[in-house]
Design an enzyme around this catalytic site. Structure first.
Site, PDB file in Angstrom:
ATOM      1  N   ASP A 193       0.871  -1.174   0.000  1.00  0.00           N
ATOM      2  CA  ASP A 193       0.000   0.000   0.000  1.00  0.00           C
ATOM      3  C   ASP A 193       0.911   1.229   0.000  1.00  0.00           C
ATOM      4  O   ASP A 193       2.120   1.134   0.204  1.00  0.00           O
ATOM      5  CB  ASP A 193      -0.944  -0.048   1.209  1.00  0.00           C
ATOM      6  CG  ASP A 193      -2.141   0.888   1.050  1.00  0.00           C
ATOM      7  OD1 ASP A 193      -2.186   1.642   0.060  1.00  0.00           O
ATOM      8  OD2 ASP A 193      -3.023   0.875   1.934  1.00  0.00           O
TER       9      ASP A 193
ATOM     10  N   ASP B 222      -3.820   7.296  -3.403  1.00  0.00           N
ATOM     11  CA  ASP B 222      -5.155   7.876  -3.577  1.00  0.00           C
ATOM     12  C   ASP B 222      -5.449   8.837  -2.431  1.00  0.00           C
ATOM     13  O   ASP B 222      -4.728   8.866  -1.440  1.00  0.00           O
ATOM     14  CB  ASP B 222      -6.207   6.752  -3.646  1.00  0.00           C
ATOM     15  CG  ASP B 222      -6.024   5.690  -2.581  1.00  0.00           C
ATOM     16  OD1 ASP B 222      -4.932   5.063  -2.558  1.00  0.00           O
ATOM     17  OD2 ASP B 222      -6.927   5.491  -1.765  1.00  0.00           O
TER      18      ASP B 222
ATOM     19  N   CYS C  13     -14.784 -21.992  19.866  1.00  0.00           N
ATOM     20  CA  CYS C  13     -14.108 -22.066  18.572  1.00  0.00           C
ATOM     21  C   CYS C  13     -13.355 -23.377  18.503  1.00  0.00           C
ATOM     22  O   CYS C  13     -12.981 -23.947  19.523  1.00  0.00           O
ATOM     23  CB  CYS C  13     -13.164 -20.877  18.457  1.00  0.00           C
ATOM     24  SG  CYS C  13     -11.964 -21.014  17.137  1.00  0.00           S
TER      25      CYS C  13
ATOM     26  N   CYS D  35     -10.475 -23.836  16.706  1.00  0.00           N
ATOM     27  CA  CYS D  35      -9.095 -23.704  16.225  1.00  0.00           C
ATOM     28  C   CYS D  35      -8.108 -24.312  17.221  1.00  0.00           C
ATOM     29  O   CYS D  35      -8.463 -24.613  18.359  1.00  0.00           O
ATOM     30  CB  CYS D  35      -8.763 -22.245  15.911  1.00  0.00           C
ATOM     31  SG  CYS D  35      -8.215 -21.270  17.319  1.00  0.00           S
TER      32      CYS D  35
ATOM     33  N   CYS E 204      -7.814 -22.464  20.616  1.00  0.00           N
ATOM     34  CA  CYS E 204      -8.943 -22.641  21.522  1.00  0.00           C
ATOM     35  C   CYS E 204      -9.074 -24.080  21.997  1.00  0.00           C
ATOM     36  O   CYS E 204      -9.779 -24.355  22.968  1.00  0.00           O
ATOM     37  CB  CYS E 204     -10.220 -22.132  20.865  1.00  0.00           C
ATOM     38  SG  CYS E 204     -10.075 -20.381  20.473  1.00  0.00           S
TER      39      CYS E 204
HETATM   40  N1  GUN Z   1      -6.249   1.112   3.427  1.00  0.00           N
HETATM   41  C1  GUN Z   1      -7.481   1.206   3.938  1.00  0.00           C
HETATM   42  N2  GUN Z   1      -8.235   2.068   3.235  1.00  0.00           N
HETATM   43  C2  GUN Z   1      -7.466   2.537   2.241  1.00  0.00           C
HETATM   44  C3  GUN Z   1      -7.694   3.471   1.158  1.00  0.00           C
HETATM   45  O1  GUN Z   1      -8.771   4.027   0.996  1.00  0.00           O
HETATM   46  N3  GUN Z   1      -6.647   3.688   0.323  1.00  0.00           N
HETATM   47  C4  GUN Z   1      -5.441   3.076   0.483  1.00  0.00           C
HETATM   48  N4  GUN Z   1      -4.475   3.318  -0.398  1.00  0.00           N
HETATM   49  N5  GUN Z   1      -5.205   2.207   1.494  1.00  0.00           N
HETATM   50  C5  GUN Z   1      -6.218   1.942   2.360  1.00  0.00           C
HETATM   51 ZN    ZN Z   2     -10.056 -20.207  18.164  1.00  0.00          ZN
END
Ligand code: GUN
Ligand code: ZN
Length: 676
Positions: free
Chosen positions: A90, A127, A277, A279, A282
């Site tokens: 990201d 963005d 749960c 898993c 748990c």
């Molecule tokens: N991670 C969570 N929401 C967003 C978003 O709107 N844009 C970006 N680039 N990363 C995110």
């Molecule tokens: Zn669990």
């Protein structure tokens, strides 16, 4: 060149395969968010122990810390986090928003270049994140900024896959605009951004509207990523709406505040006496053990539990798509929170959009557990087709048969049906009134009529919804007389809701019904032709002349009373798919359909160079499809032809028409029969 392949569909969900430089991944998938330094569970463990296929990390955090940056630049992001599978990065958008950083903090092109230089498999543009509660003007400004950055970023991606995020706040029209513009640029993946605050405040209906608005314009061949969505309770719904990628930091964030995730919501560990749960965590500890652990240890185990539960739900979603059961899973999850229930109702307002992508005919049953089943996209489709395609619009007598059970109907009403079979449609029609809608007797075995199972208890809303459907059908079919069979059946109440000019006679028993019937017996062969004609109309929107079909032989299964196949002289024209009651044309049947004038909505034409493959019985691949109708639904029985519309074969569409044109990997039509 798109790297996405669709293998199966359910709702708008796609079971797919996405190819990256570091391998193929199976979608829908969830990527755990990895902090480049702080992860107490390593990416390798995430893959080996939990089965995660891809992870996501943050390039802004890497870039802003000298030691991460140096290592990432020399060893790549794969070296930095020690993972040789696919890694998405990201851009820092979320950090800018969350920490309210100044605009100059991140340069949009530098961050794309940086992701490229550290070898990210899928990078993300910078963005502009819109808070949900800012006004429209601010959101418009953010959308514009995101689009400008998208435009300059996309030219720099080189061999990195690049994600172009859709923004637009809670305004569907801005989401649509954003998606439309993004679709014109050479992106590989489209995240839907700006939803984290909506998720945190349980605004699931907004997420549904936003997702559907974006999906209306995004190319089918690019995976859609619901950014920051990783709570298991949301995965089924988001996948149903066509989201392919999810990411989650929540497993760690929640663990740090003792939050224990389940597929139906979040619990607080301190309140638990049991760990509900299956898993390994748990199963290894009691709630008391967990509560008494040192914090670091407890957080680690909670993280592991949260991961198991989340990937467990992701697997459940994928299996539900294979089984054609995703709607049921969505409906079940909707019972876990009022806002999720609202979101399901919101989703059903858009049934028309969803229906276009919903596979036609599936072999699993629909288990009716509430009003949402009456609004199920396949029930909506069936009802629309009864209204628009059922070929009989007037009759002397109409028999209305309220019914919640007994499959097939043939067995619940054998005597009247024996009689009706002797008549022409203008003499008598029989309609079953069921919670899913009105089922003309001719379509009794056609999906989903035959595949529904109902409870005896029906809520008022379900009954009202049937009343509306019945009214719509009665408004289209003129009948001199209606005979209503009043039985002890929940559906019987429906008669109070309808309004008709026809004379209605109420009867209590089947023998009274038969007494009321005025039969001028003709030949029994008519009933089969009547059925066949109604199914052809329902399936292909065809009005066939009786003269054309009256020489055909229809064979009926003695055991089930269902049609098996249709023959013309020595040629089988159609076989009936037993689980769905659908007609599957043979090659000869395809020629007949062409002769009768089947619409191009059911035609898929392919490149002439690959004609011979179809003739040999191979499936039609999406990349060779030249024409497919925008009205073609996945799952339809179609004709496959060359550019001159010469029939090559027949088969079942795996994709919708628009998907066939968009995809360049995978199968578009599974060939059933070919010229050879
Ligand atoms: N991670 C969570 N929401 C967003 C978003 O709107 N844009 C970006 N680039 N990363 C995110
Ligand atoms: Zn669990």
């Amino acid at each position: 060149m798109s790297l996405f392949e669709i293998r199966a569909k359910d709702g708008m969900a796609r079971l797919g395969i996405y190819t990256t430089k570091h391998g193929k991944v199976h979608t829908p998938l969830l990527m755990p968010v990895i902090h480049p330094a702080k992860s107490s569970i390593t990416p390798a463990q995430l893959r080996e122990e939990f089965g995660f296929q891809m992870v996501i990390t943050n390039s802004y955090i890497i870039k802003s810390k000298d030691k991460f940056r140096e290592k990432a630049l020399s060893e790549g992001v794969h070296g930095l986090i020690n993972f040789d599978g696919p890694i998405m990065t990201d851009s820092g958008t979320f950090q800018m928003y969350f920490h309210n950083l100044p605009e100059e903090e991140i340069d949009p092109l530098e961050i794309v270049d940086f992701q490229k230089s550290i070898g990210s498999d899928i990078g993300t543009i910078l963005d502009a994140f819109s808070e949900p509660n800012v006004g429209r003007q601010q959101v418009e400004h953010d959308v514009k900024k995101s689009l400008e950055r998208a435009k300059i970023s996309v030219g720099r991606k080189e061999d990195m896959l690049l994600a172009g995020t859709i923004q637009g706040g809670i305004f569907p029209d801005l989401r649509e605009h954003s998606a439309k513009m993004m679709a014109t640029m050479d992106f590989d993946v489209h995240p839907i951004g700006g939803v984290v605050p909506l998720m945190e405040s349980y605004r699931y209906s907004d997420i549904v509207r936003i997702t559907l608005a974006s999906k209306r314009h995004l190319p089918f061949n690019r995976p859609v990523h619901l950014f920051g969505c990783g709570h298991p309770m949301l995965l089924a719904q988001a996948a149903f709406l066509g989201c392919d990628f999810f990411d989650s930091a929540l497993y760690a964030k929640f663990a740090e505040s003792d939050r224990y995730v389940t597929p139906t919501g979040t619990l607080h560990l301190g309140n638990l006496r049991e760990l509900p749960c299956e898993c390994v965590v748990c199963n290894s500890f009691t709630a008391d053990d967990m509560n008494q652990m040192k914090r670091d240890e407890r957080v680690l185990h909670l993280m592991r539990h949260n991961l198991y539960v989340t990937i467990g739900e992701m697997k459940r979603v994928r299996q539900a798509i294979v089984d054609g059961k995703l709607f049921e899973l969505v409906a079940a999850r909707a019972r876990s929170h009022p806002n999720l229930f609202n979101a399901l109702q919101t989703m059903l307002h858009y049934v028309e959009q969803i229906e276009k992508e919903y596979p036609v005919a599936n072999s699993t049953s629909i288990l009716y557990t509430g009003i949402e089943n009456a609004r199920h996209p396949v029930a909506y489709r069936f009802h629309s087709r009864v209204k628009n395609r059922y070929p009989y619009s007037h009759t002397r007598q109409m028999l209305l048969f309220p019914d919640i059970g007994g499959r097939p109907f043939y067995e619940t009403a054998p005597l009247p049906i024996q009689e009706v079979r002797k008549t022409e449609a203008e003499e008598m029609l029989i309609l079953f009134v069921t919670p899913m809608g009105v089922i003309p007797w001719e379509l009794e075995h056609v999906y989903p009529a035959q595949q529904c199972i109902y409870p005896e208890y029906l809520d008022t809303e379900s009954i009202i919804s049937v009343g509306q459907k019945l009214q719509e059908v009665l408004d289209l079919i003129s009948a001199e007389k209606i005979i209503w069979l009043s039985r002890n059946d929940p559906m019987n109440k429906v008669h109070e809701l309808i309004n008709t000019q026809s004379a209605i006679v109420h009867t209590q028993t089947v023998s009274e019904v038969i007494e009321e019937l005025d039969i001028q017996a003709t030949t029994e062969k008519h009933w089969m032709l009547r059925k066949l004609r109604a199914i052809m109309a329902h399936q292909w929107n065809l009005r066939v002349n009786f003269d054309v079909i009256k020489k055909w032989e229809i064979s009926i299964s003695k055991g089930t009373g269902k049609m098996r196949h249709v023959k013309n002289e020595d040629d089988i024209l159609f076989t009936i798919v037993p689980t769905t009651g659908t007609l599957a044309p043979t090659y000869a049947g395809g020629l007949v359909l062409q002769d009768i004038g089947i619409s191009d909505d059911y035609l898929v034409t392919i490149d002439d160079e690959v004609s011979e493959y179809i003739i040999k019985g191979k499936s039609a691949l999406a990349k060779f499809v030249r024409f497919a109708s925008p009205n073609l639904r996945p799952g339809e029985e179609v004709l496959i032809a060359d550019s001159a519309k010469r029939l090559l074969g027949t088969g079942r569409a795996l994709l919708s028409g628009p998907e066939m044109l968009a995809m360049n990997r995978g199968v578009a039509v599974t060939t059933r029969h070919s010229k050879d």
